[in-house]
Design a protein around this motif. Structure first.
Motif: not given
Length: 553
Positions: A208, A210, A214, A217-218
C-alpha cells in the motif's frame, strides 16, 4: 479582405507560440534511449554543514516525475507527507517544508522516479547525499530477501528493508523506519550512509506504499538480534511470509434456531468444544468464522461447554460458554456435500466427503463404487470413518482396488437420502464422483534424496504444476525422503522444518518474538526448482538444501 487575412495570420502565429510554450513529448525522429543526466544539484552531492529548505536538480533534458512520493527513498526518517516534488522543464525541485536534524547524514535516492519526457527513461544512480554536520556517515547494511511461499515468478517489487534505532519505541507496524532500503530485482538490498549505533531491522512487502508493515495483508520478517553497527555489515537474511497478528477472540454467541452459534473475529486453525456429552448428544462444525453447536434434541436449561480456539500465529482463546438449544420453528439448512472428485490413484483409493453439518446416519445400501455397467463394489462400515467423532462432518472412504479391475474410471455413487444429518435433513440429490485408476507401467518408480542443513521432523510435499500438494510425507527421524509410484509430470518439492512436531507450518509471531518455521525447495541445475518425471524413471540424489535462517549468518 486584407483585414481578414491579417486576422487569420495573427491567429496562426498565436497558435504556434502556444504550441512552443507547452511542455510535451516531441514527435517523430529517432527513439530517445538515453536516460536524463544530472548536470547540477543544490546542495551538491556529499556536501557538509548544510540544512537546505529545497533541493534543486538540473538535467540535460526535459524531465518528469513518476510517483515520486513513493518512488523516492529518503533516509533517515523524514515526514514525507510535507515534501513537495515538482518537475519543470529540465529541473526537479524538492521542497522539504520541515527542519532537518543536526549532525545527520541524509540520503535522497530517487531510484526510477525521474524520467525523461519523451520515452520515460529513468535517470540512473540518481542519489544526493549531504550532511547537516561536519562528516558523512558511511556505514552500510546489506543482505538478501527470500520468500517462504514465493509466487511462480520471484517478484521483489515493493519489498523494503527498514532499520530503527534500538532506542526507538516504534517498529515496522507502527511507524516508518529511520533508515530505509529498496530491494533490487535479484532480492538484494543495501542501506548506505548509516550512522554507527545499535539497530532493529525488518523487511516487508509494502503493497500500500505507506512505508509500514501490515500484518493482515503483507509478507514480512524481522531480526530477533540487535544490529551493533561499528563497521559495514553484510549477509543479513530475511525470509518473508504472511502472519496475521490479530489475536483470535469471540465476538458474540447466541442461539440460532435450534442450534447455538459462537462467532469469532477470524477463522481458527484448531477448535474444540468439550463437555461430557459432546460426540453423543452434541456435535459441532466450523465455517466462516463461526462455531455452530448442534443438539439432537431441544434442551430447556443452558449447557456449559469448554471452548478452545487457536489461530495461525499461535494465539489461543479458552473460555466457558453456556449454550441454549430451544424449540424452534425455523427451517433447518439444507444438507450440502463437497467431494474430492477427479483424483487419480493407484491401488489405494481415498475418497473424502465434506458436509456442512454433522452426519448422524449413513444408508450403506445406496452407497457403492461402480466400475462398469454391471459391476460394483459395495461400501460398508469397515471402509469408512469420520475424522472427528465430535464433528462428524468429514467422511473418509478408504479401499484398495485390485489389479484385476482394469477399468480406468471408477465412480462413487450415493442415491438421494443416503446421508442424514443431525437435524434430520437428507441429501436431496444423488451424489456422483469419478476417480481415475492409473496403470503401473505408466508411473515413475521413485524420486528420493536427502534434506541437508536442517533437522527433523520434516513435512515433505510434492507439488504439481498447479501449485497444489499432490503427495505429502512426514519424516520424523533422519533426513531421507522418498516418493514412490508417482504419476508423470512436472513437480516441485517443498520442505517444512517442523521443529515443534505439530505436523503443520507455523508462521512467525512478532509479539512472541518467534520466527516462522523454515520452508525451502529443491533446487537443481541453474537453481531451477522444477523436476520432470517420466514413466519408469527413478530419480536419485535429489538433495534439498535448507534456506538460510533469518538473521546475520
Amino acid at each position: 479582405m486584407k483585414s481578414i487575412k491579417a486576422l487569420l495570420f495573427l491567429i496562426f502565429i498565436q497558435a504556434v507560440l502556444v504550441s512552443c510554450a507547452k511542455q510535451s513529448s516531441p514527435t517523430g525522429g529517432p527513439r530517445d534511449e538515453d536516460p536524463p543526466k544530472l548536470i547540477e544539484s543544490n546542495p551538491k552531492d556529499q556536501s557538509l554543514n548544510t540544512k537546505p529548505e529545497q533541493i534543486k536538480l538540473t538535467f540535460d533534458e526535459f524531465v518528469a516525475l513518476e510517483n515520486a512520493n513513493k518512488g523516492v527513498v529518503i533516509t533517515p526518517r523524514i515526514d514525507k507527507d510535507k515534501i513537495e516534488f515538482t518537475a519543470l522543464k529540465n529541473t526537479v525541485l524538492v521542497n522539504l517544508n520541515q527542519d532537518l536534524e543536526d549532525s545527520t547524514t541524509y540520503v535522497f535516492d530517487f531510484q526510477k522516479a525521474v524520467v525523461d519526457l519523451s520515452e520515460k527513461n529513468p535517470a540512473e544512480n540518481l542519489k544526493i547525499v549531504f550532511s547537516t554536520g561536519t562528516s558523512i556517515d558511511s556505514l552500510n547494511i546489506s543482505g538478501n530477501i527470500n520468500f517462504y511461499y514465493p509466487e511462480n515468478k520471484e517478484d521483489y517489487k515493493n519489498v523494503l528493508v527498514g532499520v530503527y534505532p534500538l532506542t526507538d519505541t516504534t517498529d515496522v507496524f507502527t511507524a516508518q523506519p529511520y533508515y530505509l532500503g529498496q530491494v533490487d530485482t535479484l532480492g538484494n538490498f543495501n542501506i548506505s550512509n548509516v550512522k554507527n549505533g545499535s539497530y532493529k531491522a525488518y523487511a516487508w512487502r509494502d503493497l500500500n506504499g505507506n512505508l509500514k508493515g501490515e500484518s493482515k495483508s503483507e509478507d514480512y520478517d524481522f531480526m530477533l538480534d540487535t544490529i551493533f553497527l561499528e563497521s559495514d555489515i553484510s549477509g543479513i537474511q530475511f525470509n518473508l511470509s504472511k502472519a496475521d497478528l490479530t489475536p483470535i477472540r469471540i465476538i458474540r454467541s447466541a442461539a440460532t434456531g435450534k442450534n447455538f452459534d459462537i462467532v469469532l473475529n477470524r477463522n481458527p486453525i484448531e477448535s474444540s468444544v468439550k463437555n461430557q456429552d459432546v460426540g453423543k448428544n452434541y456435535f459441532f462444525s466450523t465455517s466462516d468464522k463461526r462455531i455452530r453447536i448442534y443438539s439432537k434434541t431441544a434442551v430447556k436449561d443452558s449447557i456449559a461447554f469448554n471452548i478452545s480456539v487457536l489461530d495461525s500465529v499461535g494465539f489461543k482463546k479458552d473460555t466457558l460458554i453456556w449454550g441454549k438449544f430451544p424449540e424452534s420453528e425455523r427451517k433447518p439448512e439444507k444438507l450440502e456435500t463437497s467431494i474430492n472428485s477427479g483424483k487419480n490413484f493407484y491401488q489405494n483409493l481415498e475418497i473424502e466427503l465434506k458436509f456442512n453439518k454433522p452426519i448422524q446416519a449413513v444408508n450403506f445400501d445406496s452407497l457403492y463404487i461402480q466400475y462398469d455397467t454391471a459391476s460394483i463394489i459395495k461400501i460398508n462400515e469397515k471402509m469408512v470413518n469420520f475424522s472427528d467423532s465430535s464433528r462428524m462432518d468429514l467422511l473418509k472412504i478408504n479401499l484398495i482396488i485390485p489389479d484385476s479391475i482394469t477399468k480406468e474410471i471408477l465412480t462413487l455413487r450415493a442415491a438421494d437420502s443416503t446421508f442424514i444429518d443431525i437435524e434430520g435433513q437428507y441429501n436431496d440429490k444423488k451424489i456422483e464422483a469419478n476417480y481415475r485408476k492409473l496403470k503401473r507401467e505408466n508411473l515413475a518408480d521413485e524420486i528420493k534424496g536427502q534434506i541437508l542443513n536442517a533437522r527433523p521432523p520434516f513435512i515433505v510435499q510434492l507439488i504439481d504444476n498447479k501449485d497444489e500438494v499432490l503427495r505429502e510425507i512426514y519424516v520424523d527421524k533422519g533426513n531421507h525422503y522418498s516418493f514412490k509410484l508417482v504419476e508423470p509430470g512436472t513437480f516441485k518439492i517443498r520442505v517444512i522444518e517442523d521443529l515443534n512436531g505439530n505436523k503443520r507450518w507455523d508462521p512467525s509471531n512478532f509479539i512472541q518474538k518467534r520466527h516462522a518455521e523454515r520452508v525451502f525447495y529443491f533446487k537443481g541445475e541453474e537453481e531451477k526448482s522444477e523436476i520432470i518425471l517420466r514413466g519408469g524413471w527413478t530419480l536419485e540424489d535429489q538433495d534439498i538444501n535448507a534456506s538460510r535462517k533469518t538473521g546475520k549468518n
